[in-house]
Design an enzyme around this catalytic site. Structure first.
Site, PDB file in Angstrom:
ATOM      1  N   ILE A 210       8.977 -41.608  54.243  1.00  4.17           N
ATOM      2  CA  ILE A 210       9.131 -41.886  55.554  1.00  4.17           C
ATOM      3  C   ILE A 210       8.201 -42.264  56.273  1.00  4.17           C
ATOM      4  O   ILE A 210       8.603 -42.776  57.324  1.00  4.17           O
ATOM      5  CB  ILE A 210       9.721 -40.252  55.937  1.00  4.17           C
ATOM      6  CG1 ILE A 210      10.600 -40.250  57.138  1.00  4.17           C
ATOM      7  CG2 ILE A 210       8.623 -39.352  56.227  1.00  4.17           C
ATOM      8  CD1 ILE A 210      11.458 -38.932  57.372  1.00  4.17           C
TER       9      ILE A 210
ATOM     10  N   ASN B 174      -1.386 -37.265  44.676  1.00  2.00           N
ATOM     11  CA  ASN B 174      -2.259 -36.150  45.283  1.00  2.00           C
ATOM     12  C   ASN B 174      -1.988 -34.803  44.804  1.00  2.00           C
ATOM     13  O   ASN B 174      -0.564 -34.367  44.586  1.00  2.00           O
ATOM     14  CB  ASN B 174      -1.905 -36.252  46.772  1.00  2.00           C
ATOM     15  CG  ASN B 174      -2.108 -37.518  47.261  1.00  2.00           C
ATOM     16  OD1 ASN B 174      -3.181 -38.210  46.930  1.00  2.00           O
ATOM     17  ND2 ASN B 174      -1.483 -37.922  48.374  1.00  2.00           N
TER      18      ASN B 174
ATOM     19  N   GLY C  26      -5.179 -33.599  48.864  1.00  2.00           N
ATOM     20  CA  GLY C  26      -4.327 -34.374  49.923  1.00  2.00           C
ATOM     21  C   GLY C  26      -2.771 -33.975  49.613  1.00  2.00           C
ATOM     22  O   GLY C  26      -2.101 -34.611  50.241  1.00  2.00           O
TER      23      GLY C  26
ATOM     24  N   HIS D 204       4.900 -35.353  42.902  1.00  2.00           N
ATOM     25  CA  HIS D 204       5.635 -36.525  43.321  1.00  2.00           C
ATOM     26  C   HIS D 204       4.462 -37.682  42.821  1.00  2.00           C
ATOM     27  O   HIS D 204       3.536 -37.553  43.081  1.00  2.00           O
ATOM     28  CB  HIS D 204       6.204 -36.693  44.957  1.00  2.00           C
ATOM     29  CG  HIS D 204       5.083 -36.187  45.761  1.00  2.00           C
ATOM     30  ND1 HIS D 204       4.811 -34.995  45.948  1.00  2.00           N
ATOM     31  CD2 HIS D 204       4.090 -36.775  46.542  1.00  2.00           C
ATOM     32  CE1 HIS D 204       3.941 -34.784  46.691  1.00  2.00           C
ATOM     33  NE2 HIS D 204       3.400 -35.955  47.363  1.00  2.00           N
TER      34      HIS D 204
ATOM     35  N   HIS E  94       3.552 -41.294  44.101  1.00  2.00           N
ATOM     36  CA  HIS E  94       3.485 -42.524  45.295  1.00  2.00           C
ATOM     37  C   HIS E  94       3.481 -43.901  44.405  1.00  2.00           C
ATOM     38  O   HIS E  94       2.262 -44.139  43.795  1.00  2.00           O
ATOM     39  CB  HIS E  94       2.426 -42.376  46.067  1.00  2.00           C
ATOM     40  CG  HIS E  94       2.319 -41.112  47.057  1.00  2.00           C
ATOM     41  ND1 HIS E  94       2.530 -41.008  48.346  1.00  2.00           N
ATOM     42  CD2 HIS E  94       1.941 -40.058  46.750  1.00  2.00           C
ATOM     43  CE1 HIS E  94       2.365 -40.053  48.921  1.00  2.00           C
ATOM     44  NE2 HIS E  94       1.992 -39.255  47.985  1.00  2.00           N
TER      45      HIS E  94
HETATM   46  P1  AMP Z   1       1.699 -36.121  49.895  1.00  2.00           P
HETATM   47  O1  AMP Z   1       0.712 -35.770  50.926  1.00  2.00           O
HETATM   48  O2  AMP Z   1       0.949 -36.529  48.672  1.00  2.00           O
HETATM   49  O3  AMP Z   1       2.084 -34.566  49.390  1.00  2.00           O
HETATM   50  O4  AMP Z   1       2.955 -36.823  50.045  1.00  2.00           O
HETATM   51  C1  AMP Z   1       3.875 -36.134  50.837  1.00  2.00           C
HETATM   52  C2  AMP Z   1       4.603 -37.503  51.404  1.00  2.00           C
HETATM   53  O5  AMP Z   1       6.056 -37.121  51.511  1.00  2.00           O
HETATM   54  C3  AMP Z   1       3.984 -38.164  52.509  1.00  2.00           C
HETATM   55  O6  AMP Z   1       3.722 -39.611  52.159  1.00  2.00           O
HETATM   56  C4  AMP Z   1       5.159 -38.071  53.501  1.00  2.00           C
HETATM   57  O7  AMP Z   1       5.164 -39.143  54.236  1.00  2.00           O
HETATM   58  C5  AMP Z   1       6.207 -37.885  52.550  1.00  2.00           C
HETATM   59  N1  AMP Z   1       7.609 -37.424  53.183  1.00  2.00           N
HETATM   60  C6  AMP Z   1       7.576 -36.214  54.059  1.00  2.00           C
HETATM   61  N2  AMP Z   1       8.910 -36.084  54.416  1.00  2.00           N
HETATM   62  C7  AMP Z   1       9.688 -36.982  54.031  1.00  2.00           C
HETATM   63  C8  AMP Z   1      11.011 -37.095  53.997  1.00  2.00           C
HETATM   64  N3  AMP Z   1      11.964 -36.500  54.450  1.00  2.00           N
HETATM   65  N4  AMP Z   1      11.583 -38.444  53.390  1.00  2.00           N
HETATM   66  C9  AMP Z   1      10.708 -38.934  52.636  1.00  2.00           C
HETATM   67  N5  AMP Z   1       9.337 -39.216  52.539  1.00  2.00           N
HETATM   68  C10 AMP Z   1       8.782 -37.718  53.218  1.00  2.00           C
END
Ligand code: AMP
Ligand code: ZN
Length: 116
Positions: A33, A89, A95, A102, A104
């Site tokens: 997002i 992360n 982080g 997940h 990235h």
């Molecule tokens: P992390 O900081 O590695 O836990 O990554 C979490 C990621 O989730 C971040 O890059 C956010 O931008 C992404 N994120 C959070 N909420 C959503 C959402 N509703 N849809 C898609 N991505 C999201």
């Protein structure tokens, strides 16, 4: 396995909208997002695993599937000839902000090193 208070479990279940780019029995992939690169896809096992530090022996095949899927998604996003980066992360200092493992997938620009 799914947790009602987990953002990514809810996205996997379709309870929260996302822009999906791939889905199969084990994995969902959707656009981040808040993209940090022209291509920024999150590849998420459907099974709730809190982080890489919580992976168990029984998850071996699942994670192998995730890695194979990641490289296919990279190709489908036009990155195979260019290169890309995978980031997982993990935990507080790593982080991690969402407590569902997940991966990235970042690409479409030249990456710097070391990451911040
Ligand atoms: P992390 O900081 O590695 O836990 O990554 C979490 C990621 O989730 C971040 O890059 C956010 O931008 C992404 N994120 C959070 N909420 C959503 C959402 N509703 N849809 C898609 N991505 C999201
Ligand atoms: Zn979850």
């Amino acid at each position: 396995m799914s947790q009602s208070d987990c953002l990514f479990c809810r996205i996997v279940a379709g309870e929260i909208p996302s822009e999906k780019v791939y889905e199969d029995d084990l994995v969902t992939a959707f656009k981040d997002i808040n993209p940090a690169a022209p291509v920024h896809v999150l590849v998420v096992p459907k099974k709730h695993i809190t982080s890489l530090a919580h992976v168990e022996e029984e998850d071996r095949a699942l994670l192998g599937h995730v890695v194979l899927t990641l490289s296919r998604i990279a190709a489908s996003q036009g990155l195979d000839g260019r290169g890309y980066r995978l980031v997982v992360n993990t935990g507080d200092e790593g982080g991690q902000t969402v407590g569902h493992i997940h991966f990235h997938l970042l690409g479409g620009r030249r990456m710097g090193w070391p990451p911040g």
